[in-house]
Design a protein around this motif. Structure first.
Motif, PDB file in Angstrom:
ATOM      1  N   ASP A 118      31.315  41.581  27.390  1.00  0.00           N
ATOM      2  CA  ASP A 118      30.975  42.986  26.968  1.00  0.00           C
ATOM      3  C   ASP A 118      29.879  43.246  27.931  1.00  0.00           C
ATOM      4  N   MET A 119      29.097  42.611  28.285  1.00  0.00           N
ATOM      5  CA  MET A 119      27.989  42.741  29.339  1.00  0.00           C
ATOM      6  C   MET A 119      28.695  43.432  30.699  1.00  0.00           C
ATOM      7  N   LEU A 120      29.516  42.654  31.289  1.00  0.00           N
ATOM      8  CA  LEU A 120      30.163  42.902  32.482  1.00  0.00           C
ATOM      9  C   LEU A 120      30.892  44.386  32.288  1.00  0.00           C
ATOM     10  N   PHE A 121      31.462  44.303  31.160  1.00  0.00           N
ATOM     11  CA  PHE A 121      32.078  45.683  30.798  1.00  0.00           C
ATOM     12  C   PHE A 121      31.378  46.926  31.121  1.00  0.00           C
ATOM     13  N   ALA A 122      29.881  46.715  31.101  1.00  0.00           N
ATOM     14  CA  ALA A 122      28.896  47.722  31.067  1.00  0.00           C
ATOM     15  C   ALA A 122      28.527  48.057  32.642  1.00  0.00           C
ATOM     16  N   PHE A 123      29.267  47.489  33.462  1.00  0.00           N
ATOM     17  CA  PHE A 123      29.025  47.917  34.905  1.00  0.00           C
ATOM     18  C   PHE A 123      30.117  48.451  35.391  1.00  0.00           C
ATOM     19  N   PRO A 124      30.414  49.778  35.707  1.00  0.00           N
ATOM     20  CA  PRO A 124      31.276  50.222  36.315  1.00  0.00           C
ATOM     21  C   PRO A 124      31.798  49.527  37.790  1.00  0.00           C
ATOM     22  N   MET A 125      33.009  49.647  38.146  1.00  0.00           N
ATOM     23  CA  MET A 125      33.478  48.860  39.433  1.00  0.00           C
ATOM     24  C   MET A 125      32.583  49.389  40.639  1.00  0.00           C
ATOM     25  N   VAL A 126      32.655  50.819  40.959  1.00  0.00           N
ATOM     26  CA  VAL A 126      31.742  51.336  41.985  1.00  0.00           C
ATOM     27  C   VAL A 126      30.522  50.975  42.094  1.00  0.00           C
ATOM     28  N   LEU A 127      29.740  51.151  40.810  1.00  0.00           N
ATOM     29  CA  LEU A 127      28.276  50.810  41.024  1.00  0.00           C
ATOM     30  C   LEU A 127      27.936  49.281  40.928  1.00  0.00           C
ATOM     31  N   LEU A 128      29.045  48.582  40.718  1.00  0.00           N
ATOM     32  CA  LEU A 128      28.742  47.070  40.722  1.00  0.00           C
ATOM     33  C   LEU A 128      28.978  46.763  42.399  1.00  0.00           C
ATOM     34  N   ALA A 129      29.984  47.292  42.781  1.00  0.00           N
ATOM     35  CA  ALA A 129      29.992  47.172  44.318  1.00  0.00           C
ATOM     36  C   ALA A 129      28.922  47.738  44.990  1.00  0.00           C
ATOM     37  N   ILE A 130      28.405  48.609  44.738  1.00  0.00           N
ATOM     38  CA  ILE A 130      27.338  49.229  45.548  1.00  0.00           C
ATOM     39  C   ILE A 130      26.031  48.415  45.247  1.00  0.00           C
ATOM     40  N   LEU A 143      33.775  42.672  48.785  1.00  0.00           N
ATOM     41  CA  LEU A 143      34.891  43.095  48.271  1.00  0.00           C
ATOM     42  C   LEU A 143      35.535  42.010  47.359  1.00  0.00           C
ATOM     43  N   ILE A 144      35.449  40.667  47.615  1.00  0.00           N
ATOM     44  CA  ILE A 144      36.040  39.604  46.944  1.00  0.00           C
ATOM     45  C   ILE A 144      35.282  39.512  45.481  1.00  0.00           C
ATOM     46  N   ILE A 145      33.992  39.354  45.721  1.00  0.00           N
ATOM     47  CA  ILE A 145      33.052  39.174  44.615  1.00  0.00           C
ATOM     48  C   ILE A 145      33.051  40.293  43.653  1.00  0.00           C
ATOM     49  N   THR A 146      33.164  41.552  44.207  1.00  0.00           N
ATOM     50  CA  THR A 146      33.173  42.509  43.413  1.00  0.00           C
ATOM     51  C   THR A 146      34.741  42.662  42.478  1.00  0.00           C
ATOM     52  N   LEU A 147      35.728  42.192  43.179  1.00  0.00           N
ATOM     53  CA  LEU A 147      36.927  42.372  42.507  1.00  0.00           C
ATOM     54  C   LEU A 147      37.046  41.273  41.189  1.00  0.00           C
ATOM     55  N   ILE A 148      36.492  40.197  41.673  1.00  0.00           N
ATOM     56  CA  ILE A 148      36.702  39.146  40.785  1.00  0.00           C
ATOM     57  C   ILE A 148      35.542  39.376  39.378  1.00  0.00           C
ATOM     58  N   CYS A 149      34.477  39.987  39.629  1.00  0.00           N
ATOM     59  CA  CYS A 149      33.559  40.272  38.414  1.00  0.00           C
ATOM     60  C   CYS A 149      33.963  41.526  37.850  1.00  0.00           C
ATOM     61  N   SER A 150      35.032  42.228  38.471  1.00  0.00           N
ATOM     62  CA  SER A 150      35.284  43.444  37.768  1.00  0.00           C
ATOM     63  C   SER A 150      36.578  43.229  36.638  1.00  0.00           C
ATOM     64  N   VAL A 151      37.458  42.438  37.181  1.00  0.00           N
ATOM     65  CA  VAL A 151      38.632  42.318  36.468  1.00  0.00           C
ATOM     66  C   VAL A 151      38.620  41.038  35.443  1.00  0.00           C
ATOM     67  N   ILE A 152      37.647  40.084  35.555  1.00  0.00           N
ATOM     68  CA  ILE A 152      37.777  38.886  34.787  1.00  0.00           C
ATOM     69  C   ILE A 152      37.393  39.506  33.050  1.00  0.00           C
ATOM     70  N   PRO A 153      36.454  40.628  33.034  1.00  0.00           N
ATOM     71  CA  PRO A 153      36.313  40.789  31.529  1.00  0.00           C
ATOM     72  C   PRO A 153      37.638  41.394  30.912  1.00  0.00           C
ATOM     73  N   TYR A 154      38.202  42.440  31.796  1.00  0.00           N
ATOM     74  CA  TYR A 154      39.708  42.794  31.257  1.00  0.00           C
ATOM     75  C   TYR A 154      40.868  41.906  30.961  1.00  0.00           C
ATOM     76  N   LEU A 155      40.748  40.809  31.894  1.00  0.00           N
ATOM     77  CA  LEU A 155      41.978  40.000  31.681  1.00  0.00           C
ATOM     78  C   LEU A 155      41.389  38.800  30.528  1.00  0.00           C
ATOM     79  N   THR A 156      40.061  38.633  30.511  1.00  0.00           N
ATOM     80  CA  THR A 156      39.862  37.547  29.283  1.00  0.00           C
ATOM     81  C   THR A 156      40.064  38.260  28.182  1.00  0.00           C
TER      82      THR A 156
END
Length: 278
Positions: A118-130, A143-156
């Motif tokens: 839920d905490m990771l959901f609070a960070f929009p992908m673009v803001l996390l990338a910035i 790119l790699i770290i942003t993508l992994i951190c962004s999609v794990i909450p959705y898949l989990t």
């Protein structure tokens, strides 16, 4: 479902077959880039800058730096595929483990997992990338770290929801009544039932991730020059449109759209093909 049954269904699903074909063609071209690309992606033809498509020896023309667009398009496929498929596969495996552990039995540990998601959901992908770019700098690792951190909450979330659904079914109670161990129930019965929806969702998610990664490179947060990248090619080409050279951005933009559609078509096809009620 047997492999022969799956292949027979796939052969009748036109869009899924087309999506698979586009994906395999992109992979094949990317792997064979050193042999099929006409030129080195960094080679510059100074006298042919902004040359249009159809220029002798340059099928898709040249960009403002004098680079052959066809060669950079082929080499750029390596970047977009490696930065999307491999991290998504890794994230799917991590999410599968986290979702199963959190969903199989309610505990403080499962609550910790889901509240972290839920905490990771609070960070929009673009803001996390910035934010990661500010810490790590722009480039491929970001790119790699942003993508992994962004999609794990959705898949989990997907795995957790399906695991909770399976745990509540009567066959799990029957297995426990027969003395089956939690390990056997989790890995032999529940895992196959939650892996299929995860595969479908992951494949569909790849289409959006291709566009997302290209967008990061377009904004200058992804792959840095002089490395070939579709998103950066679109960004550089957009600046040249005012000079009457739309072909620079058009070719990589079409490639991004096609690859994204291919993953969406393949994901929709897998959803229909793997449906046990079909």
């Amino acid at each position: 479902m047997t492999i022969s049954t799956f292949l027979r269904r796939l052969s009748r699903h036109g869009l899924a077959l087309l999506g698979l074909g586009i994906f395999l063609a992109a992979v094949a071209l990317s792997l064979a880039a050193p042999w099929v690309a006409p030129y080195d992606p960094l080679a510059a033809f100074d006298g042919l800058r902004l040359a249009p498509p159809g220029t002798p020896g340059h099928l898709l023309g040249l960009d403002n730096q004098g680079h052959d667009i066809t060669s950079r398009l082929i080499w750029g496929g390596r970047t977009i595929l490696a930065a999307s498929v491999l991290p998504i596969v890794f994230a799917a495996l991590v999410s599968l483990a986290l979702g199963l552990l959190a969903g199989f039995r309610a505990s403080a540990f499962s609550e910790l997992i889901m509240r972290t998601m839920d905490m990771l959901f609070a960070f929009p992908m673009v803001l996390l990338a910035i934010g990661l770019s500010a810490v790590l700098g722009s480039g491929y690792p970001t790119l790699i770290i942003t993508l992994i951190c962004s999609v794990i909450p959705y898949l989990t979330r997907v795995v957790y929801r399906d695991t909770r659904t399976e745990v509540a079914k009567e066959y799990v109670e029957a297995l426990r009544a027969q003395g089956a161990s939690n390990r056997d129930i989790l890995f032999r019965e529940i895992l196959p039932n939650v892996a299929t929806p995860l595969l479908v969702y992951t494949t569909s998610l790849l289409g959006g991730m291709v566009v997302f990664l290209a967008g990061l490179s377009f904004l200058g947060l992804g792959v840095q020059p002089p490395q070939a990248d579709w998103g950066r090619m679109v960004g550089e080409g957009a600046q040249m449109m005012i000079f009457g050279s739309p072909h620079i951005a058009t070719a990589p933009a079409v490639a991004i759209v096609l690859l994204s559609l291919a993953f969406n078509w393949l994901g929709d096809g897998l959803r229909d093909l793997l449906d046990p009620y079909q």
